[in-house]
Design an enzyme around this catalytic site. Structure first.
Site, PDB file in Angstrom:
ATOM      1  N   ARG A  49       0.836  -1.203   0.000  1.00  6.85           N
ATOM      2  CA  ARG A  49       0.000   0.000   0.000  1.00  6.85           C
ATOM      3  C   ARG A  49       0.876   1.260   0.000  1.00  6.85           C
ATOM      4  NH1 ARG A  49      -2.601   2.041   4.144  1.00  6.85           N
ATOM      5  NH2 ARG A  49      -2.744   0.082   5.316  1.00  6.85           N
ATOM      6  N   TYR A 101     -18.380  14.754 -17.727  1.00  6.58           N
ATOM      7  CA  TYR A 101     -18.677  13.371 -17.350  1.00  6.58           C
ATOM      8  C   TYR A 101     -19.683  13.348 -16.193  1.00  6.58           C
ATOM      9  CZ  TYR A 101     -18.011   8.542 -16.019  1.00  6.58           C
ATOM     10  OH  TYR A 101     -18.214   7.226 -15.720  1.00  6.58           O
ATOM     11  N   ASP A 174      -9.787  17.594 -16.233  1.00  2.00           N
ATOM     12  CA  ASP A 174     -10.031  16.200 -16.600  1.00  2.00           C
ATOM     13  C   ASP A 174      -9.604  16.052 -18.057  1.00  2.00           C
ATOM     14  OD1 ASP A 174     -11.073  13.770 -17.487  1.00  2.00           O
ATOM     15  OD2 ASP A 174     -12.769  13.847 -16.104  1.00  2.00           O
ATOM     16  N   LYS A 199      -9.866   4.855 -20.622  1.00  2.04           N
ATOM     17  CA  LYS A 199     -10.248   5.221 -21.979  1.00  2.04           C
ATOM     18  C   LYS A 199      -9.038   5.137 -22.919  1.00  2.04           C
ATOM     19  CE  LYS A 199     -14.160   6.004 -19.906  1.00  2.04           C
ATOM     20  NZ  LYS A 199     -14.493   7.279 -19.287  1.00  2.04           N
TER      21      LYS A 199
HETATM   22  C1  LIG Z   1     -14.942   7.597 -17.952  1.00  2.00           C
HETATM   23  C2  LIG Z   1     -14.626   8.946 -17.454  1.00  2.00           C
HETATM   24  C3  LIG Z   1     -14.395   9.155 -16.097  1.00  2.00           C
HETATM   25  C4  LIG Z   1     -14.497   8.057 -15.067  1.00  2.00           C
HETATM   26  O1  LIG Z   1     -13.545   7.045 -15.274  1.00  2.00           O
HETATM   27  P1  LIG Z   1     -13.694   5.588 -14.596  1.00  2.00           P
HETATM   28  O2  LIG Z   1     -12.411   4.914 -14.915  1.00  2.00           O
HETATM   29  O3  LIG Z   1     -14.900   4.951 -15.220  1.00  2.00           O
HETATM   30  O4  LIG Z   1     -13.903   5.798 -13.145  1.00  2.00           O
HETATM   31  C5  LIG Z   1     -14.057  10.446 -15.704  1.00  2.00           C
HETATM   32  N1  LIG Z   1     -13.991  11.459 -16.572  1.00  2.00           N
HETATM   33  C6  LIG Z   1     -14.227  11.292 -17.891  1.00  2.00           C
HETATM   34  C7  LIG Z   1     -14.128  12.448 -18.820  1.00  2.00           C
HETATM   35  C8  LIG Z   1     -14.563  10.021 -18.365  1.00  2.00           C
HETATM   36  O5  LIG Z   1     -14.818   9.868 -19.643  1.00  2.00           O
END
Ligand SMILES: *Cc1c(COP(=O)(O)O)cnc(C)c1O
Length: 377
Positions: A49, A101, A174, A199
């Site tokens: 951890r 998101y 983000d 992604k």
């Molecule tokens: C998918 C996504 C998230 C969340 O990601 P996870 O891995 O599903 O928790 C956050 N911000 C954006 C822009 C996303 O497309």
């Protein structure tokens, strides 16, 4: 660790990022280290951890690409919540995108209200004006999502960040859609760059992962302490898979963008299609700011079909479009966003995430599927 240089191109940088210096008889990228405790002794490691070499190597890669120290998380939401929960205090105000998101909005409304944190929503296209007019006075943290998901609007990150900093407001971006090859928020002045590496960054639709990179080392240290204390660590196998996938990021983004551009040109004037958004098209509302700010084009586009039933017919007619949420993977996927209820979009609005198929195959398939919509079922 092998360091990249300013002169290296993206392909070279992702192939080498975070890789150890060569050792005869050893692999290019060492395999995942599976351990909870380690043998105690001379070494510093004692419990995973606190430290794991597989995570260290991937974080070194991300730090190189982002231009600031990076901390990896088991999902994008874990990364976003780590920033929110370390940067905010009770009574603070936070601004999130109204068109970003939806999971981020769910988190701030459902989990932060209990701590008396007030949430304001501003759309990505309005941010420049709101920030410029002093609208971020008294706001502790602004979360930007640019290009926004799913509409692909763009704001001027540098200008908004400057205005935010003048108001004493921290800025997190983000950067999921762009990846650090498409945009480096820390260079544009942001305090945090964060992403869902689920992604495009990992791109094979097989891992959930996220990361936070910070401009100031102390903020990264604070985020890392949060991770250690809260226990939100990804497993070493997922992180190793992500590091292995990173090497092809430049190639994947190139093909995805070529496919998105070709689809956008082929469909923008199609009679079954309306409201097509692709910031790479010269008459797209985001085109100018996109071109100034982004380092490379996107593999995403969005458009509207008549209604939900028409989207169904499109998907049935298409051979290559896979109905799936998420984006950025090898396969071309189509997501009818209204089915999830979180975005303010029409019933027939779809986000298309272009994969790495051959461009000619994809264009022929999408155009044939769109043509088929003109005849009634
Ligand atoms: C998918 C996504 C998230 C969340 O990601 P996870 O891995 O599903 O928790 C956050 N911000 C954006 C822009 C996303 O497309």
């Amino acid at each position: 660790m092998s360091q990249d240089t300013d002169t290296d191109g993206d392909g070279t940088r992702v192939v080498r990022a975070g890789q150890p210096d060569p050792v005869a008889g050893q692999p290019f990228l060492p395999g995942p280290v599976f351990a909870a405790p380690y043998h105690l002794g001379q070494g510093e490691r004692y419990y995973a951890r606190y430290e794991n070499p597989t995570l260290d190597a991937f974080e070194a890669a991300l730090s190189t690409l982002e231009g600031g120290p990076a901390v990896v998380f088991p999902s994008g939401m874990a990364a976003i919540s780590a920033v929110l929960l370390t940067a905010l205090r009770p009574g603070d105000r936070v601004v999130v995108p109204s068109d970003g998101y939806f999971g981020t909005r769910v988190f701030v409304h459902e989990e932060l209200a209990r701590f008396d944190i007030r949430v304001l929503e501003v759309s990505t296209v309005d941010l420049d004006e709101v920030a410029g007019a002093g609208g971020l006075e008294g706001v502790a943290l602004l979360l930007i999502e640019s290009p926004s998901n799913p509409r692909l609007d763009v704001c001027n990150i540098e200008a908004v960040t400057e205005a935010a900093h003048d108001s004493g407001c921290l800025v997190a971006v983000d950067n999921t859609a762009a990846t650090p090859l498409g945009q480096r928020p820390l260079e544009l002045g942001a305090d945090y760059s964060l992403a869902a590496d689920t992604k495009a960054l990992t791109g094979h639709s097989d891992v959930l992962l996220g990361h936070v990179a910070a401009h100031d080392a102390e903020r990264a240290t604070r985020v890392r302490a949060w991770r250690t204390r809260s226990g939100a660590l990804p497993g070493p196998f997922e992180v190793w898979l992500a590091h292995r996938s990173l090497g092809t990021l430049d190639l994947r983004l190139d093909r995805q963008a070529a496919n998105a551009r070709a689809l956008a040109h082929a469909l923008v004037d199609h009679p079954a299609v309306s409201g097509l958004r692709y910031p790479g098209l010269p008459n797209d509302p985001a085109h100018d700011q996109f071109t100034r700010q982004m380092r490379r084009p996107l593999g995403l586009l969005s458009f509207e079909l008549a209604d939900a039933a028409t989207v169904e017919r499109f998907l049935t007619a298409s051979r290559l479009a896979i109905a799936a949420t998420s984006f950025g993977g090898l396969h071309t996927t189509v997501d009818r966003r209204a089915q999830w209820g979180g975005d303010r979009v029409s019933e027939g609005f779809i986000r298309v995430s272009c994969g790495c198929e051959d461009t000619a195959d994809l264009v022929a398939d999408f155009v044939a599927a769109a043509d088929s919509l003109r005849s009634r079922p």
